[in-house]
Design a protein around this motif. Structure first.
Motif, PDB file in Angstrom:
ATOM      1  N   GLU A 110      62.726 -16.069 -40.549  1.00 36.98           N
ATOM      2  CA  GLU A 110      61.708 -17.030 -40.090  1.00 36.98           C
ATOM      3  C   GLU A 110      60.480 -17.056 -40.999  1.00 36.98           C
ATOM      4  O   GLU A 110      59.807 -18.073 -41.107  1.00 36.98           O
ATOM      5  N   ASP A 111      60.147 -15.921 -41.608  1.00 33.79           N
ATOM      6  CA  ASP A 111      58.979 -15.878 -42.490  1.00 33.79           C
ATOM      7  C   ASP A 111      59.070 -14.619 -43.361  1.00 33.79           C
ATOM      8  O   ASP A 111      59.858 -13.703 -43.072  1.00 33.79           O
ATOM      9  N   THR A 112      58.251 -14.572 -44.407  1.00 35.51           N
ATOM     10  CA  THR A 112      58.288 -13.453 -45.362  1.00 35.51           C
ATOM     11  C   THR A 112      56.884 -13.155 -45.856  1.00 35.51           C
ATOM     12  O   THR A 112      56.072 -14.075 -46.018  1.00 35.51           O
ATOM     13  N   LEU A 113      56.611 -11.877 -46.082  1.00 32.98           N
ATOM     14  CA  LEU A 113      55.331 -11.462 -46.670  1.00 32.98           C
ATOM     15  C   LEU A 113      55.618 -10.541 -47.857  1.00 32.98           C
ATOM     16  O   LEU A 113      56.337  -9.542 -47.717  1.00 32.98           O
ATOM     17  N   LEU A 114      55.051 -10.883 -49.010  1.00 37.55           N
ATOM     18  CA  LEU A 114      55.235 -10.041 -50.197  1.00 37.55           C
ATOM     19  C   LEU A 114      54.410  -8.759 -50.095  1.00 37.55           C
ATOM     20  O   LEU A 114      53.315  -8.757 -49.525  1.00 37.55           O
ATOM     21  N   PHE A 115      54.923  -7.694 -50.679  1.00 39.64           N
ATOM     22  CA  PHE A 115      54.219  -6.418 -50.810  1.00 39.64           C
ATOM     23  C   PHE A 115      54.286  -5.991 -52.278  1.00 39.64           C
ATOM     24  O   PHE A 115      55.151  -6.454 -53.010  1.00 39.64           O
ATOM     25  N   PRO A 116      53.406  -5.080 -52.704  1.00 35.07           N
ATOM     26  CA  PRO A 116      53.466  -4.616 -54.102  1.00 35.07           C
ATOM     27  C   PRO A 116      54.821  -4.018 -54.468  1.00 35.07           C
ATOM     28  O   PRO A 116      55.235  -4.063 -55.623  1.00 35.07           O
ATOM     29  N   SER A 117      55.511  -3.443 -53.486  1.00 37.07           N
ATOM     30  CA  SER A 117      56.848  -2.874 -53.710  1.00 37.07           C
ATOM     31  C   SER A 117      57.554  -2.803 -52.363  1.00 37.07           C
ATOM     32  O   SER A 117      56.916  -2.947 -51.318  1.00 37.07           O
ATOM     33  N   CYS A 118      58.861  -2.535 -52.390  1.00 39.49           N
ATOM     34  CA  CYS A 118      59.558  -2.353 -51.111  1.00 39.49           C
ATOM     35  C   CYS A 118      59.139  -1.031 -50.480  1.00 39.49           C
ATOM     36  O   CYS A 118      59.105  -0.907 -49.252  1.00 39.49           O
ATOM     37  N   LEU A 119      58.797  -0.054 -51.319  1.00 39.67           N
ATOM     38  CA  LEU A 119      58.262   1.199 -50.775  1.00 39.67           C
ATOM     39  C   LEU A 119      57.018   0.898 -49.937  1.00 39.67           C
ATOM     40  O   LEU A 119      56.848   1.434 -48.836  1.00 39.67           O
ATOM     41  N   ASP A 120      56.172   0.015 -50.423  1.00 39.99           N
ATOM     42  CA  ASP A 120      54.973  -0.353 -49.673  1.00 39.99           C
ATOM     43  C   ASP A 120      55.326  -1.130 -48.400  1.00 39.99           C
ATOM     44  O   ASP A 120      54.670  -0.962 -47.366  1.00 39.99           O
ATOM     45  N   ALA A 121      56.320  -2.003 -48.495  1.00 39.57           N
ATOM     46  CA  ALA A 121      56.745  -2.743 -47.303  1.00 39.57           C
ATOM     47  C   ALA A 121      57.205  -1.763 -46.227  1.00 39.57           C
ATOM     48  O   ALA A 121      56.830  -1.865 -45.055  1.00 39.57           O
ATOM     49  N   ASN A 122      58.019  -0.775 -46.635  1.00 42.04           N
ATOM     50  CA  ASN A 122      58.513   0.215 -45.676  1.00 42.04           C
ATOM     51  C   ASN A 122      57.393   1.126 -45.186  1.00 42.04           C
ATOM     52  O   ASN A 122      57.430   1.620 -44.059  1.00 42.04           O
ATOM     53  N   ALA A 123      56.408   1.366 -46.015  1.00 41.51           N
ATOM     54  CA  ALA A 123      55.294   2.218 -45.595  1.00 41.51           C
ATOM     55  C   ALA A 123      54.423   1.510 -44.568  1.00 41.51           C
ATOM     56  O   ALA A 123      53.788   2.156 -43.732  1.00 41.51           O
ATOM     57  N   GLY A 124      54.380   0.173 -44.610  1.00 36.25           N
ATOM     58  CA  GLY A 124      53.431  -0.551 -43.770  1.00 36.25           C
ATOM     59  C   GLY A 124      53.977  -1.165 -42.508  1.00 36.25           C
ATOM     60  O   GLY A 124      53.245  -1.365 -41.536  1.00 36.25           O
ATOM     61  N   VAL A 125      55.273  -1.472 -42.496  1.00 32.48           N
ATOM     62  CA  VAL A 125      55.788  -2.332 -41.428  1.00 32.48           C
ATOM     63  C   VAL A 125      55.840  -1.648 -40.059  1.00 32.48           C
ATOM     64  O   VAL A 125      55.482  -2.250 -39.043  1.00 32.48           O
ATOM     65  N   PHE A 126      56.235  -0.389 -40.001  1.00 34.50           N
ATOM     66  CA  PHE A 126      56.434   0.248 -38.687  1.00 34.50           C
ATOM     67  C   PHE A 126      55.114   0.424 -37.949  1.00 34.50           C
ATOM     68  O   PHE A 126      54.988   0.126 -36.768  1.00 34.50           O
ATOM     69  N   GLU A 127      54.124   0.915 -38.672  1.00 35.76           N
ATOM     70  CA  GLU A 127      52.815   1.141 -38.088  1.00 35.76           C
ATOM     71  C   GLU A 127      52.209  -0.168 -37.583  1.00 35.76           C
ATOM     72  O   GLU A 127      51.460  -0.180 -36.611  1.00 35.76           O
ATOM     73  N   ALA A 128      52.548  -1.275 -38.253  1.00 39.16           N
ATOM     74  CA  ALA A 128      51.957  -2.568 -37.887  1.00 39.16           C
ATOM     75  C   ALA A 128      52.504  -3.119 -36.577  1.00 39.16           C
ATOM     76  O   ALA A 128      51.833  -3.906 -35.908  1.00 39.16           O
ATOM     77  N   ILE A 129      53.710  -2.712 -36.200  1.00 39.56           N
ATOM     78  CA  ILE A 129      54.332  -3.387 -35.043  1.00 39.56           C
ATOM     79  C   ILE A 129      54.734  -2.455 -33.904  1.00 39.56           C
ATOM     80  O   ILE A 129      55.154  -2.937 -32.859  1.00 39.56           O
ATOM     81  N   LEU A 130      54.634  -1.132 -34.090  1.00 37.66           N
ATOM     82  CA  LEU A 130      55.070  -0.215 -33.035  1.00 37.66           C
ATOM     83  C   LEU A 130      53.951   0.763 -32.678  1.00 37.66           C
ATOM     84  O   LEU A 130      53.138   1.131 -33.526  1.00 37.66           O
ATOM     85  N   GLY A 131      53.945   1.194 -31.402  1.00 33.78           N
ATOM     86  CA  GLY A 131      52.963   2.167 -30.941  1.00 33.78           C
ATOM     87  C   GLY A 131      53.640   3.343 -30.270  1.00 33.78           C
ATOM     88  O   GLY A 131      54.879   3.454 -30.289  1.00 33.78           O
ATOM     89  N   GLU A 132      52.860   4.198 -29.657  1.00 30.50           N
ATOM     90  CA  GLU A 132      53.429   5.455 -29.152  1.00 30.50           C
ATOM     91  C   GLU A 132      54.360   5.274 -27.950  1.00 30.50           C
ATOM     92  O   GLU A 132      55.108   6.185 -27.620  1.00 30.50           O
ATOM     93  N   GLN A 133      54.350   4.085 -27.338  1.00 26.99           N
ATOM     94  CA  GLN A 133      55.299   3.870 -26.227  1.00 26.99           C
ATOM     95  C   GLN A 133      56.676   3.444 -26.737  1.00 26.99           C
ATOM     96  O   GLN A 133      57.606   3.255 -25.963  1.00 26.99           O
ATOM     97  N   ASP A 134      56.787   3.251 -28.036  1.00 31.97           N
ATOM     98  CA  ASP A 134      58.025   2.719 -28.628  1.00 31.97           C
ATOM     99  C   ASP A 134      58.821   3.825 -29.329  1.00 31.97           C
ATOM    100  O   ASP A 134      58.328   4.936 -29.491  1.00 31.97           O
ATOM    101  N   VAL A 135      60.041   3.506 -29.742  1.00 29.62           N
ATOM    102  CA  VAL A 135      60.861   4.489 -30.454  1.00 29.62           C
ATOM    103  C   VAL A 135      61.513   3.845 -31.679  1.00 29.62           C
ATOM    104  O   VAL A 135      61.895   2.671 -31.642  1.00 29.62           O
ATOM    105  N   MET A 136      61.603   4.635 -32.743  1.00 32.21           N
ATOM    106  CA  MET A 136      62.324   4.220 -33.957  1.00 32.21           C
ATOM    107  C   MET A 136      63.565   5.103 -34.067  1.00 32.21           C
ATOM    108  O   MET A 136      63.436   6.331 -34.033  1.00 32.21           O
ATOM    109  N   ILE A 137      64.726   4.497 -34.191  1.00 31.31           N
ATOM    110  CA  ILE A 137      65.978   5.258 -34.274  1.00 31.31           C
ATOM    111  C   ILE A 137      66.632   4.930 -35.612  1.00 31.31           C
ATOM    112  O   ILE A 137      67.125   3.816 -35.809  1.00 31.31           O
ATOM    113  N   ALA A 138      66.628   5.896 -36.523  1.00 31.49           N
ATOM    114  CA  ALA A 138      67.058   5.621 -37.901  1.00 31.49           C
ATOM    115  C   ALA A 138      68.358   6.332 -38.254  1.00 31.49           C
ATOM    116  O   ALA A 138      68.601   7.469 -37.826  1.00 31.49           O
ATOM    117  N   ASP A 139      69.178   5.676 -39.055  1.00 33.12           N
ATOM    118  CA  ASP A 139      70.325   6.337 -39.686  1.00 33.12           C
ATOM    119  C   ASP A 139      69.795   7.518 -40.506  1.00 33.12           C
ATOM    120  O   ASP A 139      68.741   7.429 -41.138  1.00 33.12           O
TER     121      ASP A 139
END
Lengths: 415, 84
Positions: A110-139
């Motif tokens: 639906e939309d896209t935002l550029l970052f200086p690198s994908c490392l930066d995209a991954n560093a920024g995205v979770f904190e921007a959209i999730l809080g302590e009531q949420d959970v991240m489940i990663a491979d």
């Protein structure tokens, strides 16, 4: 003096420990543009020598494509060298937005935002959209930058066994009490070259009310029938909520990354993601080159088709000469050697044969899983591949590992 | 093996080892330093112990050393239970 003798001694001791562990990394200076065949100065100061490159992420062979170089040159003349500003002050050109729209269309989001690198995209995205009531489940085998990004986020962290849908389902059941759930995976895993079981992941996410995040850095541009990525390959276009990917591999190979996905998530990244807010974005010259890359990638599947053919040829060739490779279909083809010392010796001998490929061992991969990771490119011609196979055969024969399986190699060299 | 160690061993086996059953561990098997459990995946083990045994494991105690074998983990749990 603030930099005391004891501080210097302590850092030297740390460096020595890295050397003793066999983990000291040295750069090799490349004197030519990135390509299938490159001129390398190694060790530093040695005369340059031409080797065939089997360790670049130059999957589509676009890193030095004349059209991309020309577009970058035009962009440099037309839009200047730097922006001297972050995006939201005066660091956004119309071309940044054009590139974001092209990526949105290509990735089917639906939309896209550029970052200086994908490392930066991954560093920024979770904190921007999730809080302590949420959970991240990663491979458990996601890229290090995702691990870092998760550590910066207040949400509960959990992991599931690599590519295990049954374990993921257990975790989704366990975390039904959380406000929101986000399943996190790579599309193509960089060390094994295997694809995430994305259709199953999306089905589970829909069943247990979870969002899905996929890092497509080793997939965008060539996985799937038209190269759109793992979500295309697995038939789940439009059902992945967040994609991060890079312009630093197949899509021109320079630098830059993005978060692409649901409109509100991308907008929240624009408002909150710290690497976007506090750093300049991709330079105008790279944006111009990347726009041309998108033209090339969307105009024809010729390059990803050639990469696919090269991958099949390479995999079949390695199997024919009796090397133990990780099965799969991606252009990341690990030659399994299991023993760390053996992996280093084989890589060194291959280099002497004019083949540039790198050995990986613990802690980059699990103990006893040392390997040479080979990577194919659409820039490889059959002649490159045949020379590579001949070198692997000679070196494999020298170490007596042709036709040997894991247990036999383990018996010869240990783990 | 006592009940505490067995419960931890069962959890670690289910949570971290491959489902093919090709690998087995004992209470002395090194988990972190051998790479079976990495520091990133350790969080689920910590959460399991806290929930099952009604303890709070402070960050300073949740070190890779303290979590390196089932025996050490059991010793940590015992200490924290007594402390509570």
């Amino acid at each position: 003096m603030a930099y005391s003798d004891s501080a210097r001694a302590a850092y030297n001791s740390d460096l020595e420990a890295i050397r003793e562990a066999g983990l000291f990394k040295e750069e090799r200076y490349i004197r030519s543009p990135q390509a299938a065949s490159i001129e390398v100065e190694y060790p530093a100061g040695a005369p340059g020598r031409t080797v065939i490159n089997f360790c670049a992420n130059n999957y589509l062979g676009l890193s030095s494509h004349p059209d991309v170089v020309a577009a970058a040159r035009e962009g440099l003349a037309d839009r200047g060298y730097g922006m001297s500003s972050v995006r939201f002050i005066c660091g956004t050109q119309d071309n940044h937005r054009r590139l974001e729209e092209r990526l949105t269309s290509f990735l089917g989001t639906e939309d896209t935002l550029l970052f200086p690198s994908c490392l930066d995209a991954n560093a920024g995205v979770f904190e921007a959209i999730l809080g302590e009531q949420d959970v991240m489940i990663a491979d458990r085998l996601v890229h290090a930058s995702i691990v870092d990004g998760m550590r910066l986020c207040a949400a509960v962290r959990d992991t599931y066994k690599h590519a295990s849908l049954s374990h993921l389902e257990e975790k989704l059941q366990e975390h039904q009490d959380k406000r929101r759930r986000l399943v996190i995976t790579d599309g193509v895993f960089s060390m094994d070259g295997d694809l995430a079981p994305l259709a199953g992941i999306v089905e589970l996410a829909e069943k247990y009310d979870a969002m899905v995040f996929v890092d497509e850095s080793h997939a965008s541009g060539f996985i799937g029938r038209t190269g759109r990525g793992t979500h295309e390959h697995c038939g789940v276009l439009g059902r992945v909520d967040i994609i991060t990917t890079t312009l630093g591999k197949a899509l021109g190979g320079a630098s830059g990354g993005c978060v692409s996905g649901r409109r509100e998530i991308v907008e929240l990244c624009r408002q909150r993601a710290r690497p976007y807010l506090f750093s300049n974005t991709v330079a105008p010259v790279i944006v111009s080159g990347a726009l041309k890359v998108m033209d090339l990638v969307q105009a024809s599947t010729e390059r990803r088709d050639k990469l696919e053919a090269n991958t099949r040829f390479w995999r079949a060739g390695l199997e024919r000469i009796g090397l133990d490779i990780k099965a799969g279909e991606s252009p990341i083809v690990p030659v399994m050697l299991y023993n760390a010392r053996l992996a280093q010796d084989v890589a060194r001998d291959l280099y002497d044969e004019g083949i540039y490929a790198v050995g990986f061992f613990f802690p980059v991969v699990a103990k006893g899983q040392a390997r040479i990771r080979t990577q194919l490119s659409a820039a490889h011609e059959t002649e490159h591949l045949e020379r590579g196979l001949a070198a692997f055969e000679r070196v494999g024969r020298k170490y007596g590992i042709l036709g040997k399986n894991k247990d036999e190699i383990k018996d010869m060299y240990g783990l | 093996m006592d009940e505490l160690k067995k419960a931890i061993l069962d959890y670690v086996t289910h949570e971290y080892l491959d489902d093919d059953g090709g690998e087995t561990i004992t209470a002395d098997t090194q988990l972190i330093s051998s790479g079976i459990v990495d520091s990133f995946s350790m969080v689920s083990l910590k959460r399991f112990l806290e929930k099952k045994y009604g303890i709070n494991i402070p960050d300073r105690d949740a070190s890779p050393e303290a979590f390196d074998t089932v025996n050490r983990i059991a010793a940590l749990v015992e200490r924290l239970r007594k402390g509570n």
